[in-house]
Design an enzyme around this catalytic site. Structure first.
Site, PDB file in Angstrom:
ATOM      1  N   ASN A 293       5.539  32.638 -11.187  1.00 45.84           N
ATOM      2  CA  ASN A 293       6.855  32.433 -11.801  1.00 45.84           C
ATOM      3  C   ASN A 293       7.186  30.962 -11.570  1.00 45.84           C
ATOM      4  OD1 ASN A 293      10.174  33.890 -11.209  1.00 45.84           O
ATOM      5  ND2 ASN A 293       9.352  32.917 -13.014  1.00 45.84           N
TER       6      ASN A 293
ATOM      7  N   CYS B 298      17.820  33.805  -8.915  1.00 41.99           N
ATOM      8  CA  CYS B 298      16.373  33.877  -9.135  1.00 41.99           C
ATOM      9  C   CYS B 298      15.706  33.898  -7.769  1.00 41.99           C
ATOM     10  CB  CYS B 298      15.887  32.691  -9.961  1.00 41.99           C
ATOM     11  SG  CYS B 298      14.086  32.656 -10.180  1.00 41.99           S
ATOM     12  N   GLY B 299      15.084  35.008  -7.418  1.00 41.81           N
ATOM     13  CA  GLY B 299      14.488  35.158  -6.092  1.00 41.81           C
ATOM     14  C   GLY B 299      13.331  34.208  -5.847  1.00 41.81           C
ATOM     15  N   ASN B 300      12.421  34.095  -6.807  1.00 44.06           N
ATOM     16  CA  ASN B 300      11.316  33.153  -6.662  1.00 44.06           C
ATOM     17  C   ASN B 300      11.836  31.723  -6.674  1.00 44.06           C
ATOM     18  OD1 ASN B 300       9.116  35.047  -6.579  1.00 44.06           O
ATOM     19  ND2 ASN B 300       9.427  35.392  -8.753  1.00 44.06           N
TER      20      ASN B 300
ATOM     21  N   ASN C 168      22.066  39.418 -10.645  1.00 45.93           N
ATOM     22  CA  ASN C 168      21.807  39.460 -12.079  1.00 45.93           C
ATOM     23  C   ASN C 168      21.368  40.888 -12.420  1.00 45.93           C
ATOM     24  OD1 ASN C 168      19.351  39.326 -10.768  1.00 45.93           O
ATOM     25  ND2 ASN C 168      18.495  37.701 -12.009  1.00 45.93           N
TER      26      ASN C 168
ATOM     27  N   HIS D 203      19.562  44.299 -13.715  1.00 49.21           N
ATOM     28  CA  HIS D 203      18.206  44.823 -13.873  1.00 49.21           C
ATOM     29  C   HIS D 203      18.259  46.269 -14.341  1.00 49.21           C
ATOM     30  CE1 HIS D 203      16.067  41.424 -12.028  1.00 49.21           C
ATOM     31  NE2 HIS D 203      17.157  41.313 -11.293  1.00 49.21           N
TER      32      HIS D 203
ATOM     33  N   GLU E 102      12.080  39.107 -18.370  1.00 51.16           N
ATOM     34  CA  GLU E 102      13.266  38.457 -17.835  1.00 51.16           C
ATOM     35  C   GLU E 102      14.227  38.034 -18.934  1.00 51.16           C
ATOM     36  OE1 GLU E 102      13.415  35.882 -14.507  1.00 51.16           O
ATOM     37  OE2 GLU E 102      11.290  36.174 -14.028  1.00 51.16           O
ATOM     38  N   ARG E 103      15.482  38.315 -18.702  1.00 50.65           N
ATOM     39  CA  ARG E 103      16.552  37.933 -19.619  1.00 50.65           C
ATOM     40  C   ARG E 103      16.523  36.416 -19.865  1.00 50.65           C
ATOM     41  NH1 ARG E 103      22.715  38.400 -17.443  1.00 50.65           N
ATOM     42  NH2 ARG E 103      21.727  37.136 -15.832  1.00 50.65           N
TER      43      ARG E 103
ATOM     44  N   CYS F 275       8.994  38.249 -10.574  1.00 52.41           N
ATOM     45  CA  CYS F 275      10.452  38.140 -10.610  1.00 52.41           C
ATOM     46  C   CYS F 275      10.975  38.633  -9.271  1.00 52.41           C
ATOM     47  CB  CYS F 275      11.032  38.959 -11.757  1.00 52.41           C
ATOM     48  SG  CYS F 275      12.841  38.970 -11.807  1.00 52.41           S
ATOM     49  N   GLY F 276      11.552  37.729  -8.483  1.00 57.91           N
ATOM     50  CA  GLY F 276      12.006  38.089  -7.142  1.00 57.91           C
ATOM     51  C   GLY F 276      13.146  39.085  -7.139  1.00 57.91           C
TER      52      GLY F 276
ATOM     53  N   GLY G 160      13.914  41.016  -9.557  1.00 61.71           N
ATOM     54  CA  GLY G 160      13.378  42.232 -10.153  1.00 61.71           C
ATOM     55  C   GLY G 160      12.615  43.069  -9.149  1.00 61.71           C
TER      56      GLY G 160
END
Length: 304
Positions: free
Chosen positions: A13, A75-77, A177, A179, A241-242, A250-251, A253
């Site tokens: 990512n 965004c986790g990543n 965000n 999910h 991803e949106r 996706c972190g 996610g």
């Protein structure tokens, strides 16, 4: 203008990371789209401008913009990559072993490991999941909401959504965000039109399916869409991803997948989530926070 950048990624990512710590760096949506273009630009899933912290005690602020130019809350990543930037560029002492990143979704504390002074892996406190349909947000009828007896959590467990191919049942969670998790227990029962070949998670045509579901009317702010299979005790996941499309990882996610897997009785509070780019360790702690552990890696540096 000329911009120096570092290309960083978390399990594939990938992000164009720009230093905004010493002065204002403004990139508009058109410039972001150009930077992220994999044919005519650098190529990335988004742009991160690392800025001075918004809160005392934080090391920096992650200003993250999706490929399509829209601003992302979380965004986790990206958080792990932002932490890597702050450590590797000397804004944080590598010997500290911990720092906090500001995001639009709030503060994200983390602990990190280093090798020769460079951050290699981080465990991020991603905060508590959000289950209230109005806050996810998702338009969910009351019959789709269920109670989880052990944790006392009320959540959107079985949201039925009609598509041109078949009905889909979502579990909906926000990690800052939105999910929507599609737990697929039987691929053979799904229409042939959803696959490119054999009926497996890997062969699902999620570019087409995800684009339709992301913008479904039940998601007032669109949604990230997770396609999830429980296999050998692991949650194998692909994510649309949106505002981006499918990404290798996706972190947020993965965090939502771990929480949803526990609430639906598929896994325990700790689980490994396998994404196309690699694996993230997810733990939904008894205290309510979700912890995510994974790597952050530099690909290269340049000037554009």
């Amino acid at each position: 203008m000329s911009i120096d950048f570092i290309k960083l990624h978390g399990l594939g990512n990938d992000f164009v990371v720009i230093d905004g710590m010493k002065g204002n760096v403004d990139v508009d949506p058109a410039q972001v789209r150009a930077l992220c273009d994999r044919h005519f630009g650098i190529g990335a899933d988004g742009v991160i401008v690392v800025q001075p912290p918004k809160n005392s005690g934080s090391a920096g602020y992650m200003h993250y913009i999706n490929t399509d130019g829209s601003l992302a809350q979380m965004c986790g990543n990206g958080v792990r990559c932002t932490a890597k930037f702050l450590v590797d560029e000397g804004y944080v002492d590598a010997s500290q072993g911990e720092l906090t990143v500001d995001t639009l979704a709030g503060k994200r504390p983390l602990q990190f490991s280093v090798d020769t002074g460079k951050l290699t892996e981080a465990t991020v406190n991603m905060g508590e999941p959000i289950f209230d349909p109005e806050l996810v947000p998702v338009r969910a009828p009351q019959e789709s909401v269920a109670d989880h007896a052990e944790s006392g959590t009320s959540f959107v467990r079985d949201l039925k959504v009609q598509t041109p191919w078949c009905d889909v049942t979502f579990t909906c969670i926000s990690m800052g965000n939105p999910h929507a998790l599609w737990f697929i227990d039987s691929f053979e029962e799904l229409p042939d039109a959803l696959f490119n070949g054999e009926k497996t998670l890997e062969n699902m045509d999620i570019d087409r399916i995800g684009a339709y579901l992301e913008s479904h009317e039940v998601f007032s702010e669109k949604s990230n869409i997770e396609f999830v299979e429980l296999r050998d005790g692991l949650l194998h996941t692909r994510v649309f991803e949106r505002g981006v499309g499918e990404t290798l990882a996706c972190g947020t996610g993965a965090c939502a997948t771990g929480v949803g897997g526990y609430l639906t009785g598929r896994v325990g509070r700790e689980v490994d989530v396998v994404l196309p780019g690699g694996m993230l360790k997810i733990e939904w702690t008894e205290g309510g926070a979700v912890k995510m552990t994974g790597p952050a890696t530099e690909s290269y540096r340049g000037t554009i």
